[in-house]
Design an enzyme around this catalytic site. Sequence first.
Site, mmCIF file in Angstrom:
data_model
loop_
_atom_site.group_PDB
_atom_site.id
_atom_site.type_symbol
_atom_site.label_atom_id
_atom_site.label_comp_id
_atom_site.label_asym_id
_atom_site.label_seq_id
_atom_site.Cartn_x
_atom_site.Cartn_y
_atom_site.Cartn_z
ATOM 1 N N SER A 112 -33.502 -24.099 -8.009
ATOM 2 C CA SER A 112 -32.929 -22.795 -8.356
ATOM 3 C C SER A 112 -33.204 -22.576 -9.833
ATOM 4 O O SER A 112 -32.540 -23.158 -10.693
ATOM 5 C CB SER A 112 -31.422 -22.778 -8.077
ATOM 6 N N LYS A 186 -32.587 -16.098 -4.659
ATOM 7 C CA LYS A 186 -31.639 -17.207 -4.716
ATOM 8 C C LYS A 186 -30.446 -16.874 -5.604
ATOM 9 O O LYS A 186 -29.305 -17.236 -5.297
ATOM 10 C CB LYS A 186 -32.331 -18.480 -5.210
ATOM 11 N N LYS A 254 -24.957 -22.541 -13.689
ATOM 12 C CA LYS A 254 -26.311 -22.174 -14.116
ATOM 13 C C LYS A 254 -26.853 -21.012 -13.281
ATOM 14 O O LYS A 254 -27.395 -20.045 -13.814
ATOM 15 C CB LYS A 254 -27.221 -23.393 -14.004
#
Length: 310
Positions: A112, A186, A254
């Site tokens: 990711s 994503k 994140k």
Amino acid sequence: MGTLTPFPNPITPSQTRIGWIGIGVMGAAMASRLLSAGYSLSFYARTPSKPSSLSLQSQGAVLVSSPRDLARSCDVIFTMLGHPPDVRQIVLDSDGLLSGLNPNSVIVDTTSSHPALAREIFSAARKIDCWAVDAPVSGGDIGARDGKLAILAGGDGEVVKWLTPLFDILGKVTYMGQAGCGQSCKIGNQIVVGANLLGLSEGLVFAEKAGLDVGQLFEAVRSGAAGSMVMELFGERMIGRDFRPGGFAEYHVKDLGMGVDVVEQDDDEKVVVLPGAALCKQLFSGMVANGDGKLGTQGLITVIQRLNGK
């Protein structure tokens, strides 16, 4: 630049050499599935003594000494790393993957990561007659183990199509568009997952405060409108306080940050106001502040419990 089609060979276990970098919970399970399907697999590990490294070697995988050496010996190299700087180092550094790739080789980044980095890697790969696909995944450790991941692919559509035999072993691929689109998808996925985890956490804490049997509540609502894949993956783990990670809570900070904080800063028209995602990021950041960043994302319930005095 080299031509795209045809690739020299179709993907088959007998003639396609697979490389892998990133053998954490997700990466090790995904690499193991490719080995079980009969593919030869080499891998690079920054910590070769990890149990997952020894496990892959016991299945026939070959440990190599550097990303460059891995690239020289493989046709398709997968990466599953923690953060965008890790991807940049492994792929773009002077001794990284791009320094050793053979023409028409493909890097498939399942980390990711940031859409802009995916576009940068794609452009750098094309300059040396190679290809890059950003293909982050969703489905957690269970999906990785069972080959039921949702794979969100960006890059050249023909390259993604060529890779389908490998993706089919790992889950189901959806082609999202040009380089970076897989990573953008994503981020959207993580925004939805975070909201679902927050709702599930609050629902379970409310039920306990109300004197309900939380297990009974879970069974009562899972087949109704409140049901979701997040509930199926994490509900029983939350109730049982099983916070072993399929994905680390700190990684969700994140991922949400890439949506909340750094959405195409060079283009004001693409900045999106995401109050729910911002709240989820703050709560996951609370997990990290509590020392729980290495717990699974289902550990978000601990933050809601702490806010309620438990």
